[in-house]
Design a protein around this motif. Sequence first.
Motif, PDB file in Angstrom:
ATOM      1  N   UNK A 116       0.806  -1.218   0.000  1.00  0.00           N
ATOM      2  CA  UNK A 116       0.000   0.000   0.000  1.00  0.00           C
ATOM      3  C   UNK A 116       0.841   1.272   0.000  1.00  0.00           C
ATOM      4  N   UNK A 117       0.358   2.245  -0.757  1.00  0.00           N
ATOM      5  CA  UNK A 117       1.026   3.556  -0.773  1.00  0.00           C
ATOM      6  C   UNK A 117       0.475   4.455   0.328  1.00  0.00           C
ATOM      7  N   UNK A 118      -0.481   3.916   1.103  1.00  0.00           N
ATOM      8  CA  UNK A 118      -1.098   4.711   2.179  1.00  0.00           C
ATOM      9  C   UNK A 118      -0.271   4.680   3.461  1.00  0.00           C
ATOM     10  N   UNK A 119       0.736   3.792   3.525  1.00  0.00           N
ATOM     11  CA  UNK A 119       1.536   3.685   4.754  1.00  0.00           C
ATOM     12  C   UNK A 119       2.997   3.516   4.360  1.00  0.00           C
ATOM     13  N   UNK A 120       3.887   3.897   5.276  1.00  0.00           N
ATOM     14  CA  UNK A 120       5.309   3.785   4.974  1.00  0.00           C
ATOM     15  C   UNK A 120       5.830   2.436   5.484  1.00  0.00           C
ATOM     16  N   UNK A 121       6.408   1.648   4.579  1.00  0.00           N
ATOM     17  CA  UNK A 121       6.916   0.324   4.974  1.00  0.00           C
ATOM     18  C   UNK A 121       8.004  -0.088   3.987  1.00  0.00           C
ATOM     19  N   UNK A 122       8.683  -1.191   4.324  1.00  0.00           N
ATOM     20  CA  UNK A 122       9.722  -1.688   3.418  1.00  0.00           C
ATOM     21  C   UNK A 122       9.090  -2.053   2.071  1.00  0.00           C
ATOM     22  N   UNK A 123       9.825  -1.829   0.990  1.00  0.00           N
ATOM     23  CA  UNK A 123       9.328  -2.159  -0.352  1.00  0.00           C
ATOM     24  C   UNK A 123       9.383  -3.670  -0.542  1.00  0.00           C
ATOM     25  N   UNK A 124       8.255  -4.337  -0.394  1.00  0.00           N
ATOM     26  CA  UNK A 124       8.253  -5.796  -0.485  1.00  0.00           C
ATOM     27  C   UNK A 124       7.305  -6.260  -1.597  1.00  0.00           C
ATOM     28  N   UNK A 125       5.999  -6.323  -1.307  1.00  0.00           N
ATOM     29  CA  UNK A 125       4.950  -6.667  -2.278  1.00  0.00           C
ATOM     30  C   UNK A 125       4.927  -8.130  -2.713  1.00  0.00           C
ATOM     31  N   UNK A 126       5.573  -9.026  -1.962  1.00  0.00           N
ATOM     32  CA  UNK A 126       5.500 -10.440  -2.349  1.00  0.00           C
ATOM     33  C   UNK A 126       4.261 -11.096  -1.749  1.00  0.00           C
ATOM     34  N   UNK A 127       3.503 -11.818  -2.563  1.00  0.00           N
ATOM     35  CA  UNK A 127       2.419 -12.626  -2.001  1.00  0.00           C
ATOM     36  C   UNK A 127       3.017 -13.888  -1.397  1.00  0.00           C
ATOM     37  N   UNK A 128       4.106 -14.380  -1.994  1.00  0.00           N
ATOM     38  CA  UNK A 128       4.787 -15.573  -1.510  1.00  0.00           C
ATOM     39  C   UNK A 128       6.120 -15.132  -0.912  1.00  0.00           C
ATOM     40  N   UNK A 129       6.248 -15.193   0.430  1.00  0.00           N
ATOM     41  CA  UNK A 129       7.465 -14.675   1.052  1.00  0.00           C
ATOM     42  C   UNK A 129       8.733 -15.438   0.684  1.00  0.00           C
ATOM     43  N   UNK A 130       8.606 -16.601   0.018  1.00  0.00           N
ATOM     44  CA  UNK A 130       9.832 -17.292  -0.394  1.00  0.00           C
ATOM     45  C   UNK A 130      10.302 -16.829  -1.783  1.00  0.00           C
ATOM     46  N   UNK A 131       9.536 -15.977  -2.421  1.00  0.00           N
ATOM     47  CA  UNK A 131       9.943 -15.421  -3.713  1.00  0.00           C
ATOM     48  C   UNK A 131      11.167 -14.509  -3.486  1.00  0.00           C
ATOM     49  N   UNK A 132      12.278 -14.760  -4.193  1.00  0.00           N
ATOM     50  CA  UNK A 132      13.463 -13.923  -3.940  1.00  0.00           C
ATOM     51  C   UNK A 132      13.327 -12.497  -4.484  1.00  0.00           C
ATOM     52  N   UNK A 133      12.343 -12.267  -5.342  1.00  0.00           N
ATOM     53  CA  UNK A 133      12.207 -10.936  -5.944  1.00  0.00           C
ATOM     54  C   UNK A 133      11.271 -10.059  -5.126  1.00  0.00           C
TER      55      UNK A 133
END
Length: 295
Positions: A116-133
């Motif tokens: 979300x752009x509504x809050x400040x957080x690390x740039x992640x966006x993975x649905x699958x946390x094992x995805x290296x990207x």
Amino acid sequence: MTYSHVSVLSKEALEYWVHDEEGIYIDATVGGGGHSVQLLSQFPHVRLIAVDQDPVAIQAAQERLKSFGDRVTWVRANFRDLTEKIEPPLHTHIAGILFDLGVSSPQFDDPSRGFTYQADAALDMRMDPSNPITAFRLINMRSKEEIARALHEWGEERWAKRIADFIVKAREKEPIRTTGQLVELIKAAIPASARRTGGHPARRTFQALRIWVNDELAALNQGLETAQRLVAPKGRVVVISFHSLEDRIVKHVFRQWEQEHKGHIVTKHPLTPSKEEVLDNPRSRSAKLRVFEQS
Ligand SMILES: C[S@@+](CC[C@H](N)C(=O)[O-])C[C@H]1O[C@@H](n2cnc3c(N)ncnc32)[C@H](O)[C@@H]1O
């Protein structure tokens, strides 16, 4: 955190998804389990294979569906890999498969996941946390041209080149680590006059990044091909999409299957939510439901 996601087009989805009251169904995007709970409670003899790539979603759905016991089989995987995950004797014997695409409300609303752009957080966006990207990797390591192309293609962002330019200049000084930093760069890159229309200025860039991180469109193409191979004659492939890029793929793939005489398109025009549903759940407003029936 409670896992609360309001299912979209649930009555309609169920109506098309189920044709065999004793069949085995796949929910390819179980999420909070909303569609699945209705399937299992309304049809006491069906069985379900519940799939999601997000372990948090699987855990929440397991809790919600626990009263259905061994009627449910759990698969944590990307739906693009379903053929390998479903036992070979079941291939071509699945009564119907549902895809309810995109992110769930809990994924979106939890700032730590970086959607979300509504809050400040690390740039992640993975649905699958094992995805290296992660979004961090793409923003900080890919070329200006690649970033511009992604924002243009997957965000339909007309200021893609300028935003990419601002990103690359900023990261020369220090890495861009947070959603907040990215939002500020996007705001600086889009001229003030253009920022007055078209909603939040970061919306299109965030959509593009999310699609890129999760390789969503390629996964959808592969997921649909897999579905077509798994579903039994007269069974349905039911897809709920949330933006035009996804809907275009579904429409195109279904047309191709029809031309190849694999079955027919049930929804000549996609179904959309009623005014009441949109009022109750604004996130449903862009939903489109399409259905294909196997011959
Ligand atoms: C809109 S939510 C589904 C909500 C669910 N139908 C309900 O009613 O609670 C979409 C879910 O699909 C999952 N998902 C998206 N793309 C996926 C993929 N390629 N493979 C597996 N799961 C995926 C997401 O992790 C998310 O939990």
